[in-house]
Write a protein that holds these residues in place. Structure first.
Motif, PDB file in Angstrom:
ATOM      1  N   LEU A   1      41.027  35.538  42.532  1.00 38.59           N
ATOM      2  CA  LEU A   1      40.855  35.957  44.014  1.00 38.59           C
ATOM      3  C   LEU A   1      42.749  36.172  44.033  1.00 38.59           C
ATOM      4  O   LEU A   1      42.475  37.435  45.296  1.00 38.59           O
ATOM      5  N   ALA A   2      43.943  35.964  43.481  1.00 36.36           N
ATOM      6  CA  ALA A   2      45.137  37.109  43.333  1.00 36.36           C
ATOM      7  C   ALA A   2      44.369  38.755  43.766  1.00 36.36           C
ATOM      8  O   ALA A   2      44.919  39.767  44.817  1.00 36.36           O
ATOM      9  N   LEU A   3      43.619  38.877  42.324  1.00 31.83           N
ATOM     10  CA  LEU A   3      43.005  40.521  42.237  1.00 31.83           C
ATOM     11  C   LEU A   3      42.714  41.088  43.279  1.00 31.83           C
ATOM     12  O   LEU A   3      42.407  42.643  43.920  1.00 31.83           O
ATOM     13  N   SER A   4      41.059  40.344  43.705  1.00 36.90           N
ATOM     14  CA  SER A   4      40.384  40.560  45.125  1.00 36.90           C
ATOM     15  C   SER A   4      41.438  41.035  46.230  1.00 36.90           C
ATOM     16  O   SER A   4      40.589  41.958  46.612  1.00 36.90           O
ATOM     17  N   TRP A   5      41.909  40.002  46.732  1.00 36.32           N
ATOM     18  CA  TRP A   5      43.242  40.319  48.065  1.00 36.32           C
ATOM     19  C   TRP A   5      44.237  41.450  47.511  1.00 36.32           C
ATOM     20  O   TRP A   5      43.565  41.840  49.041  1.00 36.32           O
ATOM     21  N   LEU A   6      44.517  41.551  46.679  1.00 35.31           N
ATOM     22  CA  LEU A   6      45.823  42.068  46.594  1.00 35.31           C
ATOM     23  C   LEU A   6      45.193  43.473  45.926  1.00 35.31           C
ATOM     24  O   LEU A   6      46.362  44.490  46.179  1.00 35.31           O
ATOM     25  N   THR A   7      44.273  43.939  45.551  1.00 39.55           N
ATOM     26  CA  THR A   7      44.155  45.206  45.433  1.00 39.55           C
ATOM     27  C   THR A   7      42.110  45.620  45.402  1.00 39.55           C
ATOM     28  O   THR A   7      42.247  45.201  46.271  1.00 39.55           O
ATOM     29  N   VAL A   8      42.478  47.154  45.163  1.00 41.18           N
ATOM     30  CA  VAL A   8      41.071  47.295  45.640  1.00 41.18           C
ATOM     31  C   VAL A   8      40.037  47.581  43.984  1.00 41.18           C
ATOM     32  O   VAL A   8      38.699  47.554  44.144  1.00 41.18           O
ATOM     33  N   LEU A   9      39.972  46.802  43.692  1.00 40.04           N
ATOM     34  CA  LEU A   9      39.666  46.490  42.073  1.00 40.04           C
ATOM     35  C   LEU A   9      38.146  45.701  42.823  1.00 40.04           C
ATOM     36  O   LEU A   9      38.354  44.358  43.084  1.00 40.04           O
ATOM     37  N   PRO A  10      37.473  45.768  41.989  1.00 39.13           N
ATOM     38  CA  PRO A  10      36.384  45.589  42.718  1.00 39.13           C
ATOM     39  C   PRO A  10      35.457  44.086  42.224  1.00 39.13           C
ATOM     40  O   PRO A  10      34.608  43.838  40.158  1.00 39.13           O
ATOM     41  N   ILE A  11      36.469  43.087  41.661  1.00 34.68           N
ATOM     42  CA  ILE A  11      36.412  41.877  41.617  1.00 34.68           C
ATOM     43  C   ILE A  11      36.201  41.045  42.683  1.00 34.68           C
ATOM     44  O   ILE A  11      36.739  40.745  43.577  1.00 34.68           O
ATOM     45  N   GLY A  12      34.897  40.023  42.133  1.00 36.86           N
ATOM     46  CA  GLY A  12      34.359  38.820  43.103  1.00 36.86           C
ATOM     47  C   GLY A  12      35.505  37.895  43.413  1.00 36.86           C
ATOM     48  O   GLY A  12      36.743  37.511  41.624  1.00 36.86           O
ATOM     49  N   SER A  13      35.458  37.183  44.681  1.00 40.95           N
ATOM     50  CA  SER A  13      36.527  35.919  44.269  1.00 40.95           C
ATOM     51  C   SER A  13      36.333  35.090  44.071  1.00 40.95           C
ATOM     52  O   SER A  13      36.987  33.883  43.279  1.00 40.95           O
ATOM     53  N   GLY A  14      35.136  34.656  44.255  1.00 42.74           N
ATOM     54  CA  GLY A  14      34.631  33.353  43.728  1.00 42.74           C
ATOM     55  C   GLY A  14      34.892  32.550  44.647  1.00 42.74           C
ATOM     56  O   GLY A  14      35.306  32.814  45.970  1.00 42.74           O
ATOM     57  N   GLN A  15      35.040  31.184  44.926  1.00 42.55           N
ATOM     58  CA  GLN A  15      35.143  29.948  45.423  1.00 42.55           C
ATOM     59  C   GLN A  15      37.055  30.859  46.158  1.00 42.55           C
ATOM     60  O   GLN A  15      37.860  30.598  45.337  1.00 42.55           O
ATOM     61  N   VAL A  16      36.746  30.432  47.451  1.00 46.49           N
ATOM     62  CA  VAL A  16      37.876  30.472  47.924  1.00 46.49           C
ATOM     63  C   VAL A  16      37.752  29.171  49.111  1.00 46.49           C
ATOM     64  O   VAL A  16      37.506  29.023  50.385  1.00 46.49           O
ATOM     65  N   ASP A  17      39.271  28.317  48.108  1.00 46.66           N
ATOM     66  CA  ASP A  17      38.837  26.848  49.571  1.00 46.66           C
ATOM     67  C   ASP A  17      40.763  27.294  49.204  1.00 46.66           C
ATOM     68  O   ASP A  17      41.873  28.129  48.646  1.00 46.66           O
ATOM     69  N   ARG A  18      41.984  26.448  50.056  1.00 44.68           N
ATOM     70  CA  ARG A  18      43.185  26.336  49.547  1.00 44.68           C
ATOM     71  C   ARG A  18      43.700  26.311  48.449  1.00 44.68           C
ATOM     72  O   ARG A  18      44.622  26.866  48.259  1.00 44.68           O
ATOM     73  N   ARG A  19      42.706  25.591  47.495  1.00 46.56           N
ATOM     74  CA  ARG A  19      43.617  24.937  46.419  1.00 46.56           C
ATOM     75  C   ARG A  19      43.204  26.629  45.168  1.00 46.56           C
ATOM     76  O   ARG A  19      44.783  26.610  44.673  1.00 46.56           O
ATOM     77  N   THR A  20      42.362  26.741  45.251  1.00 42.29           N
ATOM     78  CA  THR A  20      42.631  28.637  44.976  1.00 42.29           C
ATOM     79  C   THR A  20      42.978  29.886  45.115  1.00 42.29           C
ATOM     80  O   THR A  20      43.576  30.085  44.819  1.00 42.29           O
ATOM     81  N   ALA A  21      43.518  29.612  46.720  1.00 43.93           N
ATOM     82  CA  ALA A  21      43.878  29.942  47.976  1.00 43.93           C
ATOM     83  C   ALA A  21      45.608  30.416  47.156  1.00 43.93           C
ATOM     84  O   ALA A  21      46.424  31.336  46.895  1.00 43.93           O
ATOM     85  N   SER A  22      46.009  28.366  47.652  1.00 43.75           N
ATOM     86  CA  SER A  22      47.303  28.449  46.495  1.00 43.75           C
ATOM     87  C   SER A  22      47.605  28.886  45.156  1.00 43.75           C
ATOM     88  O   SER A  22      48.573  29.390  45.162  1.00 43.75           O
TER      89      SER A  22
END
Length: 236
Positions: free
Chosen positions: A3-24
């Protein structure tokens, strides 16, 4: 980390499940993304030096991060620069337009980064990008609310125990010792100065907006990155 790589770079990596714990967890691991970006920038500097290398690095990082942090910097500058209550500032930030404050902020920050990158050791470049991403955890520390009920800020606000940003900055102070050859104090001082600037910035943000937004995180990242680079360049 995905999720960190998906959010913060252009790398074509799926974020998977996004919830508050994963975001943390993604926010806590963000400095590792900064390490990867910093190493990529340092690699570019091996082939292009001076001001040319600095501008190429700035452009590469804008592409590698989708310009997301720069967009946050621009929106935050316009929001803080307008008159009125927090609701007015937040509306300006959400509008997406580019005002005079945004233009000046981008010119100054990108210019300082390019000039500084062109004159520092590559280790200082890596350090700056890691410190910039460590700033996220301070913005999202416990007790700091979101300025809006939705958006990225609401997802990650107050998710980080204070020991997470404290631990990162404490570690980076010691890791920064060798980044300015011949001046072992310069790297640690740059991290400390960046931390102080970050604390003042987030204090003002909370007073002005009532909490954090996704744009604030981007602005904090660019601000602390720039401080580290400038201090290291001045020392060198």
């Amino acid at each position: 980390m995905r999720l960190a790589l998906s959010w913060l770079t252009v790398l074509p990596i799926g974020s998977g499940q996004v919830d508050r714990r994963t975001a943390s967890n993604a926010i806590a691991l963000a400095p590792l993304v900064g390490l990867l970006l910093g190493l990529a920038a340092a690699g570019l500097l091996q082939g292009a030096h001076g001001l040319l290398g600095g501008f190429l690095c700035v452009g590469l990082m804008a592409l590698a991060t989708r310009g997301m942090h720069l967009d946050g910097l621009a929106d935050t500058a316009d929001g803080l620069g307008c008159y009125g209550p927090p609701e007015r500032a937040l509306a300006v930030m959400k509008d997406g337009g580019v005002g005079a404050f945004a233009v000046v902020a981008l010119i100054v920050v990108l210019g300082l980064q390019a000039v500084s990158i062109g004159s520092v050791h590559w280790g200082a470049v890596v350090l700056a990008f890691v410190v910039g991403r460590a700033a996220f955890s301070w913005c999202c520390r416990s007790g700091v609310p979101a300025a809006r009920p939705d958006g990225l800020g609401a997802l990650v606000a107050s998710t980080q125990p204070v020991y997470v940003p404290a631990g990162w900055f404490f570690f980076l102070v010691f890791a920064a010792v060798p980044v300015v050859p011949g001046k072992l104090w310069a790297g640690p001082v740059s991290v400390i100065v960046a931390a102080v600037v970050l604390m003042l910035f987030t204090w003002h943000i909370r007073r002005r907006l009532g909490g954090v937004t996704g744009d604030v995180l981007g602005a904090a990242c660019e601000l602390t990155t720039t401080v580290v680079l400038v201090v290291c360049a001045m020392a060198g």
